[in-house]
Design an enzyme around this catalytic site. Sequence first.
Site, PDB file in Angstrom:
ATOM      1  N   GLY A  98       3.466  -0.149   4.719  1.00 24.55           N
ATOM      2  CA  GLY A  98       2.986   0.172   6.059  1.00 24.55           C
ATOM      3  C   GLY A  98       2.982  -1.028   6.982  1.00 24.55           C
ATOM      4  O   GLY A  98       2.902  -0.894   8.194  1.00 24.55           O
ATOM      5  N   ASP A 131      -1.427  -0.638  12.416  1.00 27.68           N
ATOM      6  CA  ASP A 131      -0.580  -1.335  13.394  1.00 27.68           C
ATOM      7  C   ASP A 131       0.558  -2.122  12.761  1.00 27.68           C
ATOM      8  O   ASP A 131       1.388  -2.702  13.466  1.00 27.68           O
ATOM      9  CB  ASP A 131      -1.430  -2.249  14.284  1.00 27.68           C
ATOM     10  CG  ASP A 131      -2.125  -3.350  13.487  1.00 27.68           C
ATOM     11  OD1 ASP A 131      -1.927  -3.430  12.250  1.00 27.68           O
ATOM     12  OD2 ASP A 131      -2.867  -4.135  14.099  1.00 27.68           O
ATOM     13  N   ASP A 258      -1.293   0.757  -6.700  1.00 33.01           N
ATOM     14  CA  ASP A 258      -0.222   0.273  -5.814  1.00 33.01           C
ATOM     15  C   ASP A 258      -0.226  -1.248  -5.726  1.00 33.01           C
ATOM     16  O   ASP A 258       0.671  -1.834  -5.131  1.00 33.01           O
ATOM     17  CB  ASP A 258      -0.355   0.887  -4.412  1.00 33.01           C
ATOM     18  CG  ASP A 258      -1.743   0.670  -3.821  1.00 33.01           C
ATOM     19  OD1 ASP A 258      -2.739   1.039  -4.472  1.00 33.01           O
ATOM     20  OD2 ASP A 258      -1.831   0.120  -2.713  1.00 33.01           O
ATOM     21  N   ASN A 259      -1.226  -1.883  -6.311  1.00 31.51           N
ATOM     22  CA  ASN A 259      -1.288  -3.343  -6.297  1.00 31.51           C
ATOM     23  C   ASN A 259      -1.071  -3.910  -7.690  1.00 31.51           C
ATOM     24  O   ASN A 259      -1.517  -5.026  -7.993  1.00 31.51           O
ATOM     25  CB  ASN A 259      -2.630  -3.816  -5.735  1.00 31.51           C
ATOM     26  CG  ASN A 259      -2.788  -3.470  -4.260  1.00 31.51           C
ATOM     27  OD1 ASN A 259      -1.791  -3.292  -3.557  1.00 31.51           O
ATOM     28  ND2 ASN A 259      -4.020  -3.369  -3.804  1.00 31.51           N
ATOM     29  N   ASP A 268      -0.638  -8.878  -3.955  1.00 32.80           N
ATOM     30  CA  ASP A 268      -1.552  -8.363  -2.931  1.00 32.80           C
ATOM     31  C   ASP A 268      -2.888  -9.092  -2.918  1.00 32.80           C
ATOM     32  O   ASP A 268      -3.906  -8.611  -3.416  1.00 32.80           O
ATOM     33  CB  ASP A 268      -1.737  -6.848  -3.045  1.00 32.80           C
ATOM     34  CG  ASP A 268      -0.704  -6.126  -2.180  1.00 32.80           C
ATOM     35  OD1 ASP A 268       0.106  -6.824  -1.542  1.00 32.80           O
ATOM     36  OD2 ASP A 268      -0.710  -4.897  -2.120  1.00 32.80           O
TER      37      ASP A 268
HETATM   38  P1  AMP Z   1      -3.415  -2.937   0.706  1.00 29.50           P
HETATM   39  O1  AMP Z   1      -4.868  -2.607   0.764  1.00 29.50           O
HETATM   40  O2  AMP Z   1      -3.041  -4.161   1.509  1.00 29.50           O
HETATM   41  O3  AMP Z   1      -2.887  -2.992  -0.672  1.00 29.50           O
HETATM   42  O4  AMP Z   1      -2.676  -1.750   1.475  1.00 29.50           O
HETATM   43  C1  AMP Z   1      -2.779  -0.409   1.100  1.00 29.50           C
HETATM   44  C2  AMP Z   1      -1.867   0.425   1.968  1.00 29.50           C
HETATM   45  O5  AMP Z   1      -2.249   0.340   3.339  1.00 29.50           O
HETATM   46  C3  AMP Z   1      -0.400   0.027   1.934  1.00 29.50           C
HETATM   47  O6  AMP Z   1       0.359   1.194   2.041  1.00 29.50           O
HETATM   48  C4  AMP Z   1      -0.260  -0.830   3.155  1.00 29.50           C
HETATM   49  O7  AMP Z   1       1.074  -0.876   3.625  1.00 29.50           O
HETATM   50  C5  AMP Z   1      -1.162  -0.115   4.129  1.00 29.50           C
HETATM   51  N1  AMP Z   1      -1.654  -1.000   5.195  1.00 29.50           N
HETATM   52  C6  AMP Z   1      -2.568  -1.987   5.061  1.00 29.50           C
HETATM   53  N2  AMP Z   1      -2.790  -2.597   6.238  1.00 29.50           N
HETATM   54  C7  AMP Z   1      -2.001  -1.983   7.154  1.00 29.50           C
HETATM   55  C8  AMP Z   1      -1.786  -2.146   8.559  1.00 29.50           C
HETATM   56  N3  AMP Z   1      -2.421  -3.077   9.272  1.00 29.50           N
HETATM   57  N4  AMP Z   1      -0.898  -1.319   9.153  1.00 29.50           N
HETATM   58  C9  AMP Z   1      -0.249  -0.372   8.463  1.00 29.50           C
HETATM   59  N5  AMP Z   1      -0.418  -0.176   7.149  1.00 29.50           N
HETATM   60  C10 AMP Z   1      -1.279  -0.959   6.492  1.00 29.50           C
HETATM   61 MG    MG Z   2      -1.191  -3.284  -1.508  1.00 32.71          MG
END
Ligand code: AMP
Ligand code: MG
Length: 502
Positions: A98, A131, A258-259, A268
């Site tokens: 994302g 974003d 996913d991590n 991550d």
């Molecule tokens: P994370 O918690 O960083 O492992 O992210 C979990 C999910 O949320 C993943 O699919 C990321 O791509 C998405 N994600 C986290 N932050 C953002 C952001 N600012 N904009 C879009 N997607 C995000």
């Molecule tokens: Mg992640």
Amino acid sequence: MNATAIAAHTLGTPFDNSYARDLTGLYVPWQPQAAPAPRWLRFNTELARQLGLDAERLSGAEGLAIFSGQTVPEGAQPIAQAYAGHQFGGFSPQLGDGRALLLGEVLDPQGRRHDIAFKGSGPTPFSRGGDGKAAVGPVLREYLISEAMHALGIPTTRTLAAVATGETVRRERPLPGAVLTRTAASHIRVGTFQFFAARQDTDRLQRLAQHVIARHDPDVAEDPVPALALLRRVMDRQAALVARWMGVGFIHGVMNTDNMTLSGETIDYGPCAFMEVHDPDTVFSSIDHHGRYAYGNQPGIAQWNLARLAEALLPLMGTDPDDAVAQATAVVNDYPALYERHWLAELRRKLGLTDLGDDTGDLALANDYLQLLHTWQVDHTLGFRALSATLRGQPEALAARFGTGQTALQAWLVRWQQRLALQPLPATEVANAMDAANPLVIPRNHLVEAALDAATHEGNLQPFEALLAAIVRPFDSAQAGTLWAEPATPEQQAGYHTFCGT
Ligand code: AMP
Ligand code: MG
């Protein structure tokens, strides 16, 4: 504003994009957003050289244009990867990149393959209303912690570049934006398999498994059930990885499926942090209300995640579903014993013990020490590091850590000495080996926060640079007595919280 490819811009080594080539339908081709006014935060020259990139050229204006998304280098094929994942135990069938993009893959001079990916390069079809951006603080945090892990010898993704975008990102308050460039053996996650398993897309699942096997475990391709052999390999890598985390007191903080990588690299760096006082219940993440990802829960959570991987792989384990379940279950049930072997090996390294084949005695001895650290509120890092000095006739530093726990400490030291006497090694040799296993310097939370604050609010990168220089030499005794080697005060440790960095 999207970037355009300019042929003159290269990384200095050709791309070879096996994921994009092999796995159409598992990603979306996408372009990074160009940063409006990029400024260097840091370029990792050492890593660039290891990867065989043109470090000199990339450290200048050309690299700044590339690592801010302004120019896509020749041969890159930016894609957003699809993945799903269990987040805090609940399944999200669609997550995906994302705010990340895989630029492509390069082969280093040793022929090893590395993903080169952006984090914070703008929204993608997987952004789900986010974003797609990242802020300077979390980007520098990932830089510091990933490079610390690498210096500690722990498998990890690494940070090649960090660039401020000149943009403001809106979080709880406005923050300066940034893009991180991450390298990894691959970005394939347990959640990547879950994405296609949840859609009952066995064809894509099969192609993904073949890709992972060719990339990380080519020798299991000939196994009677390659998916089962792959599961065993991933389980071994994850058990080994988590044992290393536990050894240095690392708390990942968001061990969602996913991590978790198939490659066995830590990935991550969001709310992660290093434990100070040894306490299995330690949780730093502000969103981990029930302590699911507490320090002491990490080995068990890894098994839970591996069970999710096993489920996702079931359709590839033969035509008889009951048989597949039975075989996968048997593999996952081996995890506790496997983990214990890795953990015992880690503890032996930390305590200077060679493997004499006496499992139970060494594990009990080590567990009793961990219990002492907890009971007497001793700093995990220094509680281990100071042990070697007792072998050099300098017991004061360790004793000072134990406060009123001297009797308990002395009783344990006697047992440890008796055990050491069973192995024919000179004390100085044991002490030196222990100093190569027990870091003196870890990224202390108060120092990390101070460095990120100065960078975020004052544009001052000096504290970040100074901390980075210290944490890449974690075992160096010359850092004894410096502020880098000191635990936080109890006031600094109290109520410390980390955030996911989204
Ligand atoms: P994370 O918690 O960083 O492992 O992210 C979990 C999910 O949320 C993943 O699919 C990321 O791509 C998405 N994600 C986290 N932050 C953002 C952001 N600012 N904009 C879009 N997607 C995000
Ligand atoms: Mg992640």
